[in-house]
Design a protein around this motif. Structure first.
Motif, PDB file in Angstrom:
ATOM      1  N   GLY A   1     -98.564 -56.202   2.910  1.00  0.00           N
ATOM      2  CA  GLY A   1     -98.710 -56.672   1.542  1.00  0.00           C
ATOM      3  C   GLY A   1     -97.970 -57.965   1.272  1.00  0.00           C
ATOM      4  O   GLY A   1     -97.590 -58.692   2.196  1.00  0.00           O
ATOM      5  N   ASP A   2     -97.748 -58.226  -0.007  1.00  0.00           N
ATOM      6  CA  ASP A   2     -97.068 -59.440  -0.471  1.00  0.00           C
ATOM      7  C   ASP A   2     -95.731 -59.623   0.251  1.00  0.00           C
ATOM      8  O   ASP A   2     -94.935 -58.688   0.367  1.00  0.00           O
ATOM      9  CB  ASP A   2     -96.832 -59.333  -1.974  1.00  0.00           C
ATOM     10  CG  ASP A   2     -96.050 -60.506  -2.514  1.00  0.00           C
ATOM     11  OD1 ASP A   2     -96.670 -61.534  -2.824  1.00  0.00           O
ATOM     12  OD2 ASP A   2     -94.807 -60.372  -2.608  1.00  0.00           O
ATOM     13  N   THR A   3     -95.493 -60.821   0.754  1.00  0.00           N
ATOM     14  CA  THR A   3     -94.324 -61.069   1.602  1.00  0.00           C
ATOM     15  C   THR A   3     -93.015 -60.764   0.893  1.00  0.00           C
ATOM     16  O   THR A   3     -92.153 -60.048   1.430  1.00  0.00           O
ATOM     17  CB  THR A   3     -94.317 -62.535   2.073  1.00  0.00           C
ATOM     18  OG1 THR A   3     -95.537 -62.805   2.764  1.00  0.00           O
ATOM     19  CG2 THR A   3     -93.141 -62.792   2.992  1.00  0.00           C
ATOM     20  N   ARG A   4     -92.832 -61.274  -0.332  1.00  0.00           N
ATOM     21  CA  ARG A   4     -91.576 -61.051  -1.038  1.00  0.00           C
ATOM     22  C   ARG A   4     -91.405 -59.582  -1.401  1.00  0.00           C
ATOM     23  O   ARG A   4     -90.314 -59.012  -1.270  1.00  0.00           O
ATOM     24  CB  ARG A   4     -91.533 -61.915  -2.310  1.00  0.00           C
ATOM     25  CG  ARG A   4     -91.439 -63.412  -2.051  1.00  0.00           C
ATOM     26  CD  ARG A   4     -90.077 -63.809  -1.495  1.00  0.00           C
ATOM     27  NE  ARG A   4     -89.000 -63.483  -2.420  1.00  0.00           N
ATOM     28  CZ  ARG A   4     -88.568 -64.309  -3.380  1.00  0.00           C
ATOM     29  NH1 ARG A   4     -89.145 -65.486  -3.563  1.00  0.00           N
ATOM     30  NH2 ARG A   4     -87.552 -63.952  -4.157  1.00  0.00           N
ATOM     31  N   ALA A   5     -92.486 -58.941  -1.846  1.00  0.00           N
ATOM     32  CA  ALA A   5     -92.414 -57.524  -2.210  1.00  0.00           C
ATOM     33  C   ALA A   5     -92.121 -56.675  -0.980  1.00  0.00           C
ATOM     34  O   ALA A   5     -91.340 -55.716  -1.031  1.00  0.00           O
ATOM     35  CB  ALA A   5     -93.721 -57.090  -2.858  1.00  0.00           C
ATOM     36  N   ARG A   6     -92.756 -57.029   0.120  1.00  0.00           N
ATOM     37  CA  ARG A   6     -92.548 -56.284   1.369  1.00  0.00           C
ATOM     38  C   ARG A   6     -91.089 -56.369   1.811  1.00  0.00           C
ATOM     39  O   ARG A   6     -90.474 -55.366   2.204  1.00  0.00           O
ATOM     40  CB  ARG A   6     -93.472 -56.854   2.435  1.00  0.00           C
ATOM     41  CG  ARG A   6     -93.607 -56.020   3.679  1.00  0.00           C
ATOM     42  CD  ARG A   6     -94.689 -56.586   4.578  1.00  0.00           C
ATOM     43  NE  ARG A   6     -94.326 -57.866   5.150  1.00  0.00           N
ATOM     44  CZ  ARG A   6     -95.021 -58.974   5.012  1.00  0.00           C
ATOM     45  NH1 ARG A   6     -96.120 -58.992   4.297  1.00  0.00           N
ATOM     46  NH2 ARG A   6     -94.624 -60.106   5.574  1.00  0.00           N
ATOM     47  N   THR A   7     -90.535 -57.558   1.738  1.00  0.00           N
ATOM     48  CA  THR A   7     -89.133 -57.739   2.122  1.00  0.00           C
ATOM     49  C   THR A   7     -88.218 -56.921   1.229  1.00  0.00           C
ATOM     50  O   THR A   7     -87.271 -56.271   1.696  1.00  0.00           O
ATOM     51  CB  THR A   7     -88.752 -59.226   2.044  1.00  0.00           C
ATOM     52  OG1 THR A   7     -89.597 -59.970   2.939  1.00  0.00           O
ATOM     53  CG2 THR A   7     -87.301 -59.434   2.422  1.00  0.00           C
ATOM     54  N   ALA A   8     -88.508 -56.923  -0.068  1.00  0.00           N
ATOM     55  CA  ALA A   8     -87.681 -56.166  -1.011  1.00  0.00           C
ATOM     56  C   ALA A   8     -87.771 -54.665  -0.747  1.00  0.00           C
ATOM     57  O   ALA A   8     -86.772 -53.938  -0.833  1.00  0.00           O
ATOM     58  CB  ALA A   8     -88.110 -56.485  -2.447  1.00  0.00           C
ATOM     59  N   VAL A   9     -88.953 -54.171  -0.433  1.00  0.00           N
ATOM     60  CA  VAL A   9     -89.127 -52.740  -0.127  1.00  0.00           C
ATOM     61  C   VAL A   9     -88.370 -52.367   1.139  1.00  0.00           C
ATOM     62  O   VAL A   9     -87.691 -51.331   1.201  1.00  0.00           O
ATOM     63  CB  VAL A   9     -90.627 -52.401   0.009  1.00  0.00           C
ATOM     64  CG1 VAL A   9     -90.815 -51.017   0.634  1.00  0.00           C
ATOM     65  CG2 VAL A   9     -91.303 -52.461  -1.350  1.00  0.00           C
ATOM     66  N   LEU A  10     -88.459 -53.200   2.153  1.00  0.00           N
ATOM     67  CA  LEU A  10     -87.774 -52.910   3.418  1.00  0.00           C
ATOM     68  C   LEU A  10     -86.260 -52.875   3.249  1.00  0.00           C
ATOM     69  O   LEU A  10     -85.558 -52.187   3.993  1.00  0.00           O
ATOM     70  CB  LEU A  10     -88.165 -53.943   4.478  1.00  0.00           C
ATOM     71  CG  LEU A  10     -89.607 -53.829   4.987  1.00  0.00           C
ATOM     72  CD1 LEU A  10     -89.973 -55.028   5.849  1.00  0.00           C
ATOM     73  CD2 LEU A  10     -89.786 -52.542   5.784  1.00  0.00           C
ATOM     74  N   GLU A  11     -85.759 -53.606   2.271  1.00  0.00           N
ATOM     75  CA  GLU A  11     -84.323 -53.578   2.000  1.00  0.00           C
ATOM     76  C   GLU A  11     -83.892 -52.274   1.330  1.00  0.00           C
ATOM     77  O   GLU A  11     -82.709 -51.922   1.348  1.00  0.00           O
ATOM     78  CB  GLU A  11     -83.935 -54.767   1.119  1.00  0.00           C
ATOM     79  CG  GLU A  11     -84.017 -56.110   1.838  1.00  0.00           C
ATOM     80  CD  GLU A  11     -83.747 -57.271   0.894  1.00  0.00           C
ATOM     81  OE1 GLU A  11     -83.648 -57.023  -0.335  1.00  0.00           O
ATOM     82  OE2 GLU A  11     -83.647 -58.418   1.379  1.00  0.00           O
ATOM     83  N   GLU A  12     -84.868 -51.536   0.754  1.00  0.00           N
ATOM     84  CA  GLU A  12     -84.532 -50.335  -0.019  1.00  0.00           C
ATOM     85  C   GLU A  12     -84.864 -49.024   0.700  1.00  0.00           C
ATOM     86  O   GLU A  12     -84.325 -47.985   0.335  1.00  0.00           O
ATOM     87  CB  GLU A  12     -85.291 -50.364  -1.357  1.00  0.00           C
ATOM     88  CG  GLU A  12     -84.895 -51.508  -2.280  1.00  0.00           C
ATOM     89  CD  GLU A  12     -83.498 -51.341  -2.859  1.00  0.00           C
ATOM     90  OE1 GLU A  12     -82.949 -50.218  -2.784  1.00  0.00           O
ATOM     91  OE2 GLU A  12     -82.955 -52.331  -3.373  1.00  0.00           O
ATOM     92  N   VAL A  13     -85.751 -49.037   1.693  1.00  0.00           N
ATOM     93  CA  VAL A  13     -86.133 -47.778   2.342  1.00  0.00           C
ATOM     94  C   VAL A  13     -84.962 -47.229   3.153  1.00  0.00           C
ATOM     95  O   VAL A  13     -84.021 -47.944   3.512  1.00  0.00           O
ATOM     96  CB  VAL A  13     -87.361 -47.955   3.260  1.00  0.00           C
ATOM     97  CG1 VAL A  13     -88.593 -48.314   2.458  1.00  0.00           C
ATOM     98  CG2 VAL A  13     -87.095 -48.968   4.361  1.00  0.00           C
TER      99      VAL A  13
END
Length: 365
Positions: free
Chosen positions: A201-213
């Motif tokens: 998905g969206d690059t910035r959103a993906r990065t933010a999700v990976l920081e939280e999982v």
């Protein structure tokens, strides 16, 4: 490979009809060609004296499949006048065949089916995301996640009035939505026991999700660097690649453990006689078989899965079996291991010359 799904297959006395049907339709006369291929398989079943009730059940299942055009190939096992297990294939089976025997001929099916892993796919954007989770048994669950915050989503253009305040607000919204999506990914992965995870998905959103999982999810995650949706073929191809890699890693790990245990003379055996003894003792944790459709190895079996021997005399003397039956060694071993909740690894025949059969053991005798 977990063999538990096969347990119900062995609850009939047999004989079993095992059919691998090519139903492909790639030419103008496709339907007629598929019908002719099925007639040839039916003739094979008749020549092997398939019981009439079982033959009728197989014929009905194949006929319905051809009428509905739902698959390019079909594997089915039938006994006692009933089809007991079917699976549709995306392509024709590697070796179309029909066989009647005391036990179902499952190894070609298991080799083509391959290892099944619970997996999760998530496509995320700045407003939320979509999650698909599939268990090893094929149960599917879809989850749509909408973020709690949706304004402002986009940053302002350079020079806009109070630009910095809106940019900070946008980033805060993205992070809040990403945290919610990550939480749902963690929950879904835990519920289905996901062993392979793809996040796209969206690059910035993906990065933010990976920081939280969670760390556990992160350890099983492959990131797709394309901004695609859940129905994009490229996402399916990426998932297939990840699952193939996972399967290869599994085979290599078991093979390495087998070699190590065998070299140490501990919890592993090689060769048919030693494997048969381990199967009868319920020692087998993982059975290793090479993928050899023409294997000449045979064993004698009784009604109980543990009743396996190299000769009918051995079955009569040790187990009191009145009517031993001869079948392929791989069919006998898979039935016995499935009954004791063991696993299976199918090894490419060309990569393991001389091995043919072996096992990693739960315990030594």
């Amino acid at each position: 490979m977990d063999l538990a799904f096969l347990k119900t297959l062995y609850q009939r006395p047999g004989p079993y009809a095992s059919v691998y049907a090519d139903l492909t339709r790639t030419t103008e006369d496709a339907s007629k060609a598929a019908e002719l291929r099925w007639r040839a398989l039916r003739a094979d079943l008749e020549a092997q004296h398939a019981p009439q009730g079982t033959l009728r059940a197989v014929e009905q299942a194949i006929g319905e499949e051809m009428d509905l055009r739902r698959s390019e190939g079909l594997v089915l096992f039938a006994a006692d006048g009933e089809v007991l297990h079917t699976e549709r294939l995306p392509t024709a089976p590697r070796v179309p065949q029909a066989r009647v025997a005391p036990l179902p001929h499952v190894l070609p099916y298991l080799a083509e089916r391959g290892e099944r892993f619970s997996h999760l796919v998530a496509v995320v954007d700045r407003r939320g995301g979509a999650i698909d989770c599939v268990t090893a048994a094929g149960d599917h669950r879809h989850i749509d996640v909408r973020g709690d915050e949706d304004y402002p989503i986009r940053k302002t253009k350079a020079g806009d009035w109070n630009q910095s305040r809106f940019q900070r607000s946008s980033e805060n919204v993205w992070k809040a939505n990403a945290k919610k999506v990550a939480h749902e990914i963690d929950r879904a992965a835990e519920r289905c026991g996901a062993e392979a995870i793809v996040i796209a998905g969206d690059t910035r959103a993906r990065t933010a999700v990976l920081e939280e999982v969670s760390d556990n999810v992160l350890a099983h995650t492959v990131e797709s660097d394309r901004n695609i949706d859940m129905n994009d073929p490229d996402l399916g191809a990426e998932l297939d690649r990840v699952l193939r890699l996972k399967s290869t890693e599994r085979v290599m790990a078991v093979a390495e453990r087998f070699d190590r245990e065998l070299a140490n003379g501990q919890r592993a055996v090689a060769g048919l006689p030693a494997t048969v003894e381990a199967v009868r003792n319920g020692q087998v944790e993982t059975l290793l078989l090479d993928d050899d459709p023409d294997s000449p190895a045979r064993l004698w079996v009784g009604p109980d899965p543990a009743q396996v021997a190299a000769s009918p005399e051995e079955l009569r003397e040790e187990f009191g079996v009145d009517a031993p039956r001869e079948d392929r060694a791989d069919a006998a071993l898979v039935r016995a291991v499935a009954a004791t909740d063991g696993d299976l690894v199918v090894l490419p025949a060309e990569g393991n010359p001389g091995l043919h059969v072996g096992a990693v053991l739960r315990f030594t005798a």
